[in-house]
Design a protein around this motif. Structure first.
Motif, PDB file in Angstrom:
ATOM      1  N   ALA A   1       0.949  -1.153   0.192  1.00 59.38           N
ATOM      2  CA  ALA A   1       0.014  -0.122   0.043  1.00 59.38           C
ATOM      3  C   ALA A   1       0.761   1.382  -0.116  1.00 59.38           C
ATOM      4  O   ALA A   1       2.253   1.329   0.355  1.00 59.38           O
ATOM      5  CB  ALA A   1      -0.924  -0.031   1.181  1.00 59.38           C
ATOM      6  N   HIS A   2       0.125   2.407  -0.445  1.00 57.78           N
ATOM      7  CA  HIS A   2       0.898   3.675  -0.394  1.00 57.78           C
ATOM      8  C   HIS A   2       0.427   4.115   1.127  1.00 57.78           C
ATOM      9  O   HIS A   2      -0.652   3.782   1.668  1.00 57.78           O
ATOM     10  CB  HIS A   2       0.129   4.571  -1.270  1.00 57.78           C
ATOM     11  N   PHE A   3       1.436   4.819   1.674  1.00 56.82           N
ATOM     12  CA  PHE A   3       1.065   5.458   3.266  1.00 56.82           C
ATOM     13  C   PHE A   3       1.220   6.798   2.853  1.00 56.82           C
ATOM     14  O   PHE A   3       2.204   7.509   2.681  1.00 56.82           O
ATOM     15  CB  PHE A   3       2.224   4.990   4.287  1.00 56.82           C
ATOM     16  N   ILE A   4       0.051   7.544   3.720  1.00 56.87           N
ATOM     17  CA  ILE A   4       0.287   8.918   3.955  1.00 56.87           C
ATOM     18  C   ILE A   4       0.233   9.081   5.783  1.00 56.87           C
ATOM     19  O   ILE A   4      -0.831   8.677   6.279  1.00 56.87           O
ATOM     20  CB  ILE A   4      -0.881   9.685   3.386  1.00 56.87           C
ATOM     21  N   GLY A   5       1.339   9.427   6.188  1.00 54.37           N
ATOM     22  CA  GLY A   5       1.189   9.429   7.700  1.00 54.37           C
ATOM     23  C   GLY A   5       1.692  10.904   8.179  1.00 54.37           C
ATOM     24  O   GLY A   5       2.670  11.498   7.740  1.00 54.37           O
TER      25      GLY A   5
ATOM     26  N   GLY B   1       4.314   1.022  -1.123  1.00 54.36           N
ATOM     27  CA  GLY B   1       4.474   1.426  -2.289  1.00 54.36           C
ATOM     28  C   GLY B   1       5.176   3.142  -2.502  1.00 54.36           C
ATOM     29  O   GLY B   1       6.469   3.081  -2.457  1.00 54.36           O
ATOM     30  N   ARG B   2       4.451   3.866  -2.072  1.00 53.14           N
ATOM     31  CA  ARG B   2       5.157   5.403  -1.935  1.00 53.14           C
ATOM     32  C   ARG B   2       4.908   5.790  -0.662  1.00 53.14           C
ATOM     33  O   ARG B   2       3.754   5.503   0.018  1.00 53.14           O
ATOM     34  CB  ARG B   2       4.440   6.258  -3.185  1.00 53.14           C
ATOM     35  N   LEU B   3       5.347   6.975  -0.351  1.00 57.50           N
ATOM     36  CA  LEU B   3       5.295   7.315   1.130  1.00 57.50           C
ATOM     37  C   LEU B   3       5.209   8.847   1.338  1.00 57.50           C
ATOM     38  O   LEU B   3       6.204   9.466   0.751  1.00 57.50           O
ATOM     39  CB  LEU B   3       6.649   6.769   1.977  1.00 57.50           C
ATOM     40  N   ILE B   4       4.076   9.266   1.791  1.00 60.21           N
ATOM     41  CA  ILE B   4       3.931  10.800   2.052  1.00 60.21           C
ATOM     42  C   ILE B   4       3.851  11.024   3.764  1.00 60.21           C
ATOM     43  O   ILE B   4       3.103  10.440   4.383  1.00 60.21           O
ATOM     44  CB  ILE B   4       2.768  11.406   1.544  1.00 60.21           C
TER      45      ILE B   4
ATOM     46  N   LYS C   1      -4.224  22.201  -1.802  1.00 61.35           N
ATOM     47  CA  LYS C   1      -2.887  21.980  -2.193  1.00 61.35           C
ATOM     48  C   LYS C   1      -2.228  20.800  -1.960  1.00 61.35           C
ATOM     49  O   LYS C   1      -1.539  20.297  -2.785  1.00 61.35           O
ATOM     50  CB  LYS C   1      -1.969  23.286  -1.695  1.00 61.35           C
ATOM     51  N   PHE C   2      -2.334  20.405  -0.504  1.00 60.87           N
ATOM     52  CA  PHE C   2      -2.065  19.061  -0.471  1.00 60.87           C
ATOM     53  C   PHE C   2      -2.625  18.131  -1.074  1.00 60.87           C
ATOM     54  O   PHE C   2      -1.826  17.044  -1.625  1.00 60.87           O
ATOM     55  CB  PHE C   2      -2.318  18.838   1.008  1.00 60.87           C
ATOM     56  N   ASN C   3      -4.016  17.988  -1.407  1.00 61.01           N
ATOM     57  CA  ASN C   3      -4.377  16.926  -2.121  1.00 61.01           C
ATOM     58  C   ASN C   3      -3.913  16.848  -3.738  1.00 61.01           C
ATOM     59  O   ASN C   3      -3.790  15.811  -3.916  1.00 61.01           O
ATOM     60  CB  ASN C   3      -5.904  17.121  -2.256  1.00 61.01           C
ATOM     61  N   LYS C   4      -3.808  18.108  -4.266  1.00 63.32           N
ATOM     62  CA  LYS C   4      -3.301  17.856  -5.576  1.00 63.32           C
ATOM     63  C   LYS C   4      -1.803  17.439  -5.604  1.00 63.32           C
ATOM     64  O   LYS C   4      -1.530  16.795  -6.642  1.00 63.32           O
ATOM     65  CB  LYS C   4      -3.074  19.655  -6.021  1.00 63.32           C
ATOM     66  N   LEU C   5      -1.087  17.721  -4.727  1.00 63.75           N
ATOM     67  CA  LEU C   5       0.323  17.577  -4.530  1.00 63.75           C
ATOM     68  C   LEU C   5       0.392  15.887  -4.343  1.00 63.75           C
ATOM     69  O   LEU C   5       1.170  15.181  -4.835  1.00 63.75           O
ATOM     70  CB  LEU C   5       1.287  18.089  -3.464  1.00 63.75           C
ATOM     71  N   ALA C   6      -0.243  15.435  -3.475  1.00 68.36           N
ATOM     72  CA  ALA C   6      -0.485  14.188  -3.015  1.00 68.36           C
ATOM     73  C   ALA C   6      -0.920  13.170  -4.498  1.00 68.36           C
ATOM     74  O   ALA C   6      -0.268  12.159  -4.640  1.00 68.36           O
ATOM     75  CB  ALA C   6      -1.388  13.927  -1.991  1.00 68.36           C
ATOM     76  N   LEU C   7      -1.870  13.858  -4.825  1.00 63.38           N
ATOM     77  CA  LEU C   7      -2.323  12.640  -6.290  1.00 63.38           C
ATOM     78  C   LEU C   7      -1.202  12.662  -7.089  1.00 63.38           C
ATOM     79  O   LEU C   7      -0.910  11.806  -7.869  1.00 63.38           O
ATOM     80  CB  LEU C   7      -3.534  13.402  -6.793  1.00 63.38           C
ATOM     81  N   GLU C   8      -0.432  14.006  -7.365  1.00 63.62           N
ATOM     82  CA  GLU C   8       0.547  13.935  -8.570  1.00 63.62           C
ATOM     83  C   GLU C   8       1.597  12.853  -8.061  1.00 63.62           C
ATOM     84  O   GLU C   8       2.343  12.492  -8.829  1.00 63.62           O
ATOM     85  CB  GLU C   8       1.047  15.368  -8.691  1.00 63.62           C
ATOM     86  N   PHE C   9       2.037  13.039  -6.605  1.00 64.31           N
ATOM     87  CA  PHE C   9       3.169  12.208  -6.365  1.00 64.31           C
ATOM     88  C   PHE C   9       2.833  10.721  -6.173  1.00 64.31           C
ATOM     89  O   PHE C   9       3.577   9.980  -6.653  1.00 64.31           O
ATOM     90  CB  PHE C   9       3.535  12.745  -4.712  1.00 64.31           C
ATOM     91  N   LEU C  10       1.583  10.568  -5.745  1.00 61.09           N
ATOM     92  CA  LEU C  10       1.056   8.939  -5.844  1.00 61.09           C
ATOM     93  C   LEU C  10       0.982   8.263  -7.217  1.00 61.09           C
ATOM     94  O   LEU C  10       1.251   7.395  -7.613  1.00 61.09           O
ATOM     95  CB  LEU C  10      -0.188   8.656  -5.228  1.00 61.09           C
ATOM     96  N   ALA C  11       0.833   9.219  -8.252  1.00 65.17           N
ATOM     97  CA  ALA C  11       0.509   8.693  -9.554  1.00 65.17           C
ATOM     98  C   ALA C  11       1.897   8.479 -10.318  1.00 65.17           C
ATOM     99  O   ALA C  11       2.077   7.940 -11.366  1.00 65.17           O
ATOM    100  CB  ALA C  11      -0.184   9.863 -10.646  1.00 65.17           C
TER     101      ALA C  11
END
Length: 285
Positions: free
Chosen positions: A106-110, A130-133, A275-285
């Protein structure tokens, strides 16, 4: 706007799942039929927090991902079967949840403590991430002043029925206190005054004791083992850690990126959700 009206139009559910002996409150959204190929994103909150920390993020993330926002062990409405809440226990609880749901990776946002746990999980279990924020992550330093601020403000809010103390605890997280709504205060005040939560406050705050914290710190050596592509998000006015701390973390995690949000405290995902949501989607993609 209400916390929960923000989820209007989002396919979500809240359940209390047995996870290795601990009933665990989980908000799931964006679930798709088995075999759809949707990747899972795990959301982990901070010390004394709860899954509502991500309510401004879930609807956007759920458009593309299967989102799992957890109340961590001994937090929110999740049980603590007993004992101090140290980083290895938090990590194992998340691993047990992944196993119970059949999620291999899974990807993680902590956020804050959740970032600390996510970072340790990525270091020790690289195949599960997977990816980590990491959002204003804790756990890389042991600052007595910050630890005392967390310990005293939380304990005061839990041991007193005064709602103003709960509001003050939440306002510590924000650069702009207007981001603390009456409803958010109500949600946290109700959690703080659950008998189980009051009884377990010492176990929950044990990482604010120097001997426990130093043993569990996320060390440069551990961060160097993180293989997941990593994004660190930090508030320029984070009251629990100065910007140089974020730069040191970015230098310790191979290939990681750092975004510093101006006019932002300890909850970037909440204060600057768009701003965070846009950044997170771009990064996770």
């Amino acid at each position: 706007m209400s916390l929960w009206t923000q989820l209007t139009g989002t396919n979500y559910s809240i359940s209390h799942d047995p996870v290795n002996g601990a009933l665990t409150r989980v908000l799931r959204a964006g679930e798709a039929p088995s075999g759809s190929g949707r990747e899972a994103v795990i959301l982990l909150h901070g010390t004394s927090g709860h899954l509502e920390a991500f309510v401004r993020n879930v609807p956007v993330l759920a458009e593309r991902y299967e989102v799992h926002a957890l109340d961590m062990l001994g937090h929110g409405y999740t049980e603590n079967p007993g004992g101090d809440l140290r980083i290895p226990r938090y990590v194992q609880h998340v691993i047990d949840y992944l196993d119970a749901r059949g999620i291999q990776r899974a990807h993680f946002i902590g956020e804050s403590l959740g970032g600390w746990v996510s970072g340790r999980l990525a270091a020790d279990h690289p195949g599960r991430v997977g990816r980590l924020i990491l959002v204003a992550p804790g756990g890389t330093v042991a600052n007595p002043e910050v630890m005392d601020r967390i310990r005293t403000s939380t304990r005061a809010a839990v041991t007193s029925d005064d709602r103003a103390l709960t509001r003050r605890r939440l306002e510590l997280l924000m650069h702009d206190p207007s981001n603390v709504s009456d409803e958010l205060v109500d949600v946290r005040h109700a959690i703080y005054h659950r008998p189980e939560f009051v009884a377990g406050i010492d176990a929950l705050l044990c990482l604010q004791q120097m001997e426990n914290r130093t043993e569990d710190l996320l060390t440069p050596e551990q961060m160097a083992r993180i293989q997941a592509r990593t994004l660190i998000v930090w508030g320029a006015q984070n009251p629990f850690g100065d910007v140089p701390e974020a730069h040191r973390m970015q230098q310790s995690i191979p290939g990681s990126a750092l975004e510093i949000f101006p006019e932002c405290g300890h909850w970037p995902q909440h204060e600057h959700a768009e701003k965070f949501n846009k950044l997170a989607l771009e990064f996770l993609a």
